[in-house]
Motif scaffolding. Structure first.
Motif, mmCIF file in Angstrom:
data_model
loop_
_atom_site.group_PDB
_atom_site.id
_atom_site.type_symbol
_atom_site.label_atom_id
_atom_site.label_comp_id
_atom_site.label_asym_id
_atom_site.label_seq_id
_atom_site.Cartn_x
_atom_site.Cartn_y
_atom_site.Cartn_z
ATOM 1 N N TYR A 147 -4.514 5.024 2.888
ATOM 2 C CA TYR A 147 -4.752 3.894 1.994
ATOM 3 C C TYR A 147 -6.250 3.670 1.780
ATOM 4 O O TYR A 147 -6.668 3.109 0.767
ATOM 5 C CB TYR A 147 -4.121 2.618 2.549
ATOM 6 C CG TYR A 147 -2.655 2.750 2.898
ATOM 7 C CD1 TYR A 147 -1.818 3.611 2.185
ATOM 8 C CD2 TYR A 147 -2.093 2.016 3.944
ATOM 9 C CE1 TYR A 147 -0.474 3.742 2.515
ATOM 10 C CE2 TYR A 147 -0.751 2.131 4.269
ATOM 11 C CZ TYR A 147 0.045 2.998 3.558
ATOM 12 O OH TYR A 147 1.380 3.128 3.885
ATOM 13 N N PHE A 163 -6.701 -1.059 -6.080
ATOM 14 C CA PHE A 163 -5.615 -2.040 -5.998
ATOM 15 C C PHE A 163 -6.077 -3.294 -5.261
ATOM 16 O O PHE A 163 -5.819 -4.422 -5.704
ATOM 17 C CB PHE A 163 -4.402 -1.434 -5.299
ATOM 18 C CG PHE A 163 -3.315 -2.439 -5.011
ATOM 19 C CD1 PHE A 163 -2.573 -2.983 -6.037
ATOM 20 C CD2 PHE A 163 -3.047 -2.836 -3.704
ATOM 21 C CE1 PHE A 163 -1.574 -3.926 -5.775
ATOM 22 C CE2 PHE A 163 -2.055 -3.762 -3.431
ATOM 23 C CZ PHE A 163 -1.315 -4.314 -4.470
ATOM 24 N N SER A 164 -6.761 -3.104 -4.123
ATOM 25 C CA SER A 164 -7.233 -4.264 -3.368
ATOM 26 C C SER A 164 -8.599 -3.975 -2.758
ATOM 27 O O SER A 164 -8.945 -2.822 -2.481
ATOM 28 C CB SER A 164 -6.242 -4.642 -2.260
ATOM 29 O OG SER A 164 -6.252 -3.674 -1.217
ATOM 30 N N TYR A 185 0.831 -1.205 0.000
ATOM 31 C CA TYR A 185 0.000 0.000 0.000
ATOM 32 C C TYR A 185 0.869 1.260 0.000
ATOM 33 O O TYR A 185 0.594 2.233 -0.714
ATOM 34 C CB TYR A 185 -0.910 0.021 1.230
ATOM 35 C CG TYR A 185 -2.022 -1.006 1.223
ATOM 36 C CD1 TYR A 185 -2.510 -1.541 0.044
ATOM 37 C CD2 TYR A 185 -2.599 -1.420 2.424
ATOM 38 C CE1 TYR A 185 -3.541 -2.473 0.055
ATOM 39 C CE2 TYR A 185 -3.626 -2.345 2.448
ATOM 40 C CZ TYR A 185 -4.089 -2.868 1.261
ATOM 41 O OH TYR A 185 -5.109 -3.781 1.275
ATOM 42 N N LYS A 186 1.906 1.219 0.810
ATOM 43 C CA LYS A 186 2.822 2.380 0.898
ATOM 44 C C LYS A 186 3.488 2.640 -0.461
ATOM 45 O O LYS A 186 3.572 3.784 -0.922
ATOM 46 C CB LYS A 186 3.875 2.116 1.970
ATOM 47 C CG LYS A 186 4.805 3.291 2.268
ATOM 48 C CD LYS A 186 5.702 2.961 3.472
ATOM 49 C CE LYS A 186 6.529 4.162 3.897
ATOM 50 N NZ LYS A 186 7.552 4.521 2.902
ATOM 51 N N PRO A 215 -5.492 2.325 -2.807
ATOM 52 C CA PRO A 215 -4.785 1.133 -2.306
ATOM 53 C C PRO A 215 -5.742 0.080 -1.727
ATOM 54 O O PRO A 215 -5.598 -1.109 -2.006
ATOM 55 C CB PRO A 215 -3.855 1.702 -1.242
ATOM 56 C CG PRO A 215 -3.620 3.126 -1.661
ATOM 57 C CD PRO A 215 -4.936 3.571 -2.242
ATOM 58 N N ILE A 261 2.370 1.735 -3.457
ATOM 59 C CA ILE A 261 1.343 2.202 -4.397
ATOM 60 C C ILE A 261 1.100 3.696 -4.196
ATOM 61 O O ILE A 261 1.002 4.471 -5.153
ATOM 62 C CB ILE A 261 0.024 1.421 -4.190
ATOM 63 C CG1 ILE A 261 0.179 -0.045 -4.582
ATOM 64 C CG2 ILE A 261 -1.130 2.071 -4.945
ATOM 65 C CD1 ILE A 261 0.230 -0.319 -6.057
ATOM 66 N N LYS A 262 1.005 4.094 -2.932
ATOM 67 C CA LYS A 262 0.749 5.495 -2.607
ATOM 68 C C LYS A 262 1.913 6.381 -3.072
ATOM 69 O O LYS A 262 1.703 7.442 -3.676
ATOM 70 C CB LYS A 262 0.548 5.627 -1.093
ATOM 71 C CG LYS A 262 0.036 6.980 -0.639
ATOM 72 C CD LYS A 262 -1.455 7.098 -0.837
ATOM 73 C CE LYS A 262 -1.980 8.379 -0.211
ATOM 74 N NZ LYS A 262 -3.402 8.597 -0.544
#
Length: 574
Positions: free
Chosen positions: A308, A331-332, A236-237, A253, A239-240
Motif C-alpha cells: 500500500y 488515494f490517501s 487499501y486492499k 493507496p 484499491i490494490k
C-alpha cells in the motif's frame, strides 16, 4: 462554549488559565480602519503606519531568513503597482533577500562570531540562535527601538499583551516580532468574522489523513467505511485488488510524507492511536516509549508489506510528495497536509481520526497559552536605516500594510463586502497562488491569524488555503467526538533547557540519529517476527543511550510549568 473549553471537567484537562497563535486594552491606536492600498495612488498614510519622514529616497536593506522554503519575490520591484513597490513607497525601503537553501542557522552563527556585518533584518525559527543574538547585544529590544525611531507606532500600544509576555519570558525582553499571531488578546482586538474561523482556532491542524473522494467513490466506498483501522486497511486492499489507474498510472493507496514522515505521518498516527507524552500518572515520557507507538509503527509496516506504501516514499522530498498528491493518483495521504498543495483541488476529504483496533482514544494537543509565533523577526543594531526599518515594521503590521501584503490592491485583487470584509477576486486568488512572483500573501513573517480571520469574509468556494476543502480536512480530527483534546502548553520547553554540549544533550543527539535509522528498519521489516525484534531493539537501545534520564529531567520542568499554568496533564490511554 466549544467542546475544547468544556473539557475542564475531564481528568485530562484541568485549567485555571499555536500555528493558531493587540494588547488586552480595548483602546486600539491603529487608526488605519478600512484604508486600502490602490494601484497608482500616492495618498499619504497616517503616522501610525510609520509613513512620516522622508521616504523619497530608497535605501536597500538585507533581509535574512533561515526558513529555506519561504520564497518571496527575490527581485524587489519598486514599481508602486506591485506589492513590494507599494511597500517601498510607504517606507523608503527595498530589500535584498538572503535565504540560504541549507545550513542557514550555521551561516548566521558564523556571521555573529565573525567581523561580518549582520543582515539588517533577520527572520529565524531557532530559539537557541535567537538567544545568542540577544546575549551578544546584536539585536534591538523592540520597545526601545520603536520608542526611539518611531514613537507614534501603533505597536507600542496595541501589540498583543499575552504574546509580548511570552516573548519577554522567553527572550528576556520584547526582541522579536512574531508571525501568525492568534492569541486571546489578539482575538479581542480582532474578533473572528464568522464561526467558520472559530473552528479554525479551536480545531485546525495541518496533521491529518485526507482521502481522494473521486477514488473513494470509484471504489464504491463511503467516508464512514474508512473511519477505523480495519476499515482503512480493507479499503487499501480493495484499491490494490481493483488495480485502479489514473492517466494510466496505478493508484497509490497510501502516500506518506516523504523523508520527514517520522515527524509527520508517524506522529499523526500516534495521535490517532492515542499516544500522549505523559502516562496515566501525568509523568512525562517520550512518545516513542508509549505502547500505542508500537501499534502505529505496526500499521505502517503492514501497509508497506502489503504494497500500500511504495518504499521510495520514505526518501522523497517535499516537492516530490506534492507532485504525487497533485497527480490525482493518491488515494490517501497521512502527514503534514500543508506539504501537498491539496487545498487547490476540491476532491479531498478527511474521515477524522482513524480509530485504533486496540480501542484507544485518539488525542490532540493544543496550547491554550499564547504562543510566541513561528517565524521570529529581529532587527540588527548595526542597521544603517533604523528610522526607515522602524517605519517599515509599523507599516507591515498595520491594518493598511496587512491588507496590502495579504491581499494586494482593492478593486483588482479584492473587494469589500457590505460589512467591510475582504472578498478576493479570481485575480487576487491567482496572485496569492503565485506569491513568489506577485508578492501577494508572500510576507509570511507578518502573517497575523487573528487579523486575517477578523477582516476576511468566510469563504464559499471549496479551494484555497482557507477554502471549504482545507478547513474540512484540517479540522475533522479535532472536531471528531472521539478525539480527546488536551492543553499541551506545559510541554513547551525553554530552547536551552538541555544545554548544548552537556551529557544529556549529547545523549539526545545519539538517540536522534539511532532512532531515525531504526524506525525506518522497523517500518520496512519483512515479517512480524522481524518487526518485533527490531522494535524491542529500539526500546532497549534508546534506554541504554539514556532516554530515561532525559525524560526524568524533562519531567521536572513539565511538572513545574504545569503547576505554574494550572494545567493537569493525565494520559488517557496507556
Amino acid at each position: 462554549m466549544t467542546r475544547f473549553k468544556s473539557m475542564k471537567s475531564l481528568a485530562v484537562l484541568s485549567l485555571t488559565c499555536m500555528f493558531a497563535l493587540a494588547g488586552c486594552s480595548g483602546n486600539n491606536s491603529n487608526s488605519q480602519g478600512n484604508v486600502s492600498a490602490n494601484k497608482g495612488t500616492n495618498a499619504s498614510a497616517s503616522q501610525n503606519t510609520g509613513d512620516s519622514g522622508d521616504t523619497q529616497s530608497t535605501d536597500k536593506a538585507v533581509w535574512f531568513s533561515s526558513v529555506s522554503f519561504w520564497t518571496p519575490p527575490m527581485t524587489w520591484s519598486t514599481d508602486p503597482n506591485t506589492v513590494q513597490g507599494a511597500i517601498t513607497e510607504k517606507t523608503g525601503l527595498a530589500f535584498d533577500f538572503n535565504i540560504p537553501a541549507q545550513d542557514a542557522d550555521t551561516k548566521l552563527s558564523l556571521m555573529l562570531v565573525s567581523s561580518a556585518a549582520l543582515p539588517d533584518v533577520m527572520t529565524i525559527t531557532n530559539d537557541v540562535l535567537a538567544k545568542k543574538l540577544i546575549q551578544a547585544g546584536k539585536v534591538w529590544d523592540l520597545q526601545e527601538f520603536l520608542t526611539k525611531y518611531d514613537p507614534q507606532s501603533h505597536l507600542l500600544t496595541d501589540f498583543p499583551a499575552d504574546i509580548k509576555q511570552v516573548i519577554t519570558e522567553r527572550d528576556g525582553g520584547w526582541y522579536a516580532y512574531p508571525s501568525h499571531m492568534g492569541s486571546e488578546d489578539a482575538r479581542k482586538q480582532y474578533p473572528p468574522s464568522d464561526p467558520y474561523y472559530e473552528d479554525g482556532v479551536n480545531y485546525r491542524s495541518n496533521g491529518a489523513i485526507m482521502v481522494n473522494e473521486k477514488l473513494l467513490n470509484e471504489a464504491g466506498l463511503k467516508l464512514e467505511d474508512i473511519q477505523t483501522e480495519e476499515g482503512l486497511l480493507a479499503a487499501y486492499k480493495k484499491i490494490k485488488e481493483m488495480d485502479l489507474k489514473v492517466d494510466g498510472a496505478p493508484v497509490i493507496p497510501l502516500q506518506v510524507d516523504g523523508k520527514g514522515y517520522q515527524d509527520t505521518t508517524l506522529a499523526d498516527l500516534q495521535n490517532m492511536f492515542g499516544v500522549m507524552p505523559v502516562d496515566k500518572d501525568g509523568v512525562y515520557r517520550d512518545r516513542l516509549l508509549a505502547p500505542e507507538t508500537k501499534h502505529a509503527l505496526s500499521f505502517l509496516n503492514q501497509a508497506m508489506n502489503a504494497g500500500y506504501i511504495e518504499s521510495g516514499q520514505l526518501t522523497m522530498d517535499t516537492t516530490a510528495v506534492k507532485s504525487a498528491v497533485m497527480s490525482g493518483r493518491v488515494f490517501s495521504f497521512i502527514g503534514n497536509t500543508a506539504n501537498t498543495g491539496f487545498s487547490d483541488q476540491d476532491f479531498w476529504v478527511s474521515p477524522g481520526p482513524i480509530l485504533s483496533s486496540e480501542g484507544t482514544k485518539p488525542v490532540m494537543g493544543k496550547s491554550l497559552k499564547a504562543g510566541g509565533g513561528w517565524m521570529q523577526t529581529y532587527i540588527a543594531k548595526s542597521t544603517k536605516y533604523p528610522e526607515k526599518i522602524a517605519r517599515w515594521l509599523s507599516f507591515m503590521s498595520s491594518d493598511e500594510g496587512l491588507r496590502l501584503h495579504y491581499y494586494g490592491f482593492e478593486g483588482s485583487d479584492y473587494t469589500l463586502n457590505e460589512k467591510g470584509l475582504v472578498v478576493q477576486t479570481d485575480a487576487g486568488r491567482q496572485a496569492s497562488a503565485d506569491f513568489a512572483k506577485t508578492g501577494v500573501f508572500a510576507f509570511w513573517p507578518f502573517h497575523h491569524i487573528a487579523w486575517h480571520d477578523s477582516k476576511t469574509q468566510a469563504p464559499t468556494e471549496k479551494t484555497g488555503a482557507d477554502g471549504l476543502t482545507a478547513m474540512q480536512v484540517q479540522t475533522a480530527f479535532g472536531k471528531s467526538p472521539e478525539t480527546v483534546l488536551y492543553d499541551n502548553s506545559p510541554l513547551s520547553l525553554p530552547a536551552d533547557f538541555i544545554a548544548s554540549g552537556s551529557k544529556l544533550f549529547n545523549d539526545q543527539e545519539q538517540i536522534k540519529v539511532y532512532r531515525e535509522a531504526q524506525i525506518s528498519k522497523i517500518v520496512m521489516a519483512k515479517d512480524q517476527n522481524a518487526f518485533n525484534a527490531l522494535y524491542e531493539e529500539l526500546i532497549s537501545k534508546i534506554k541504554q543511550l539514556g532516554m530515561e534520564a532525559i525524560d526524568a529531567k524533562i519531567n521536572e520542568q513539565v511538572q513545574k510549568q504545569a503547576k505554574d499554568l494550572g494545567v493537569t496533564l493525565t494520559g488517557v490511554n496507556s
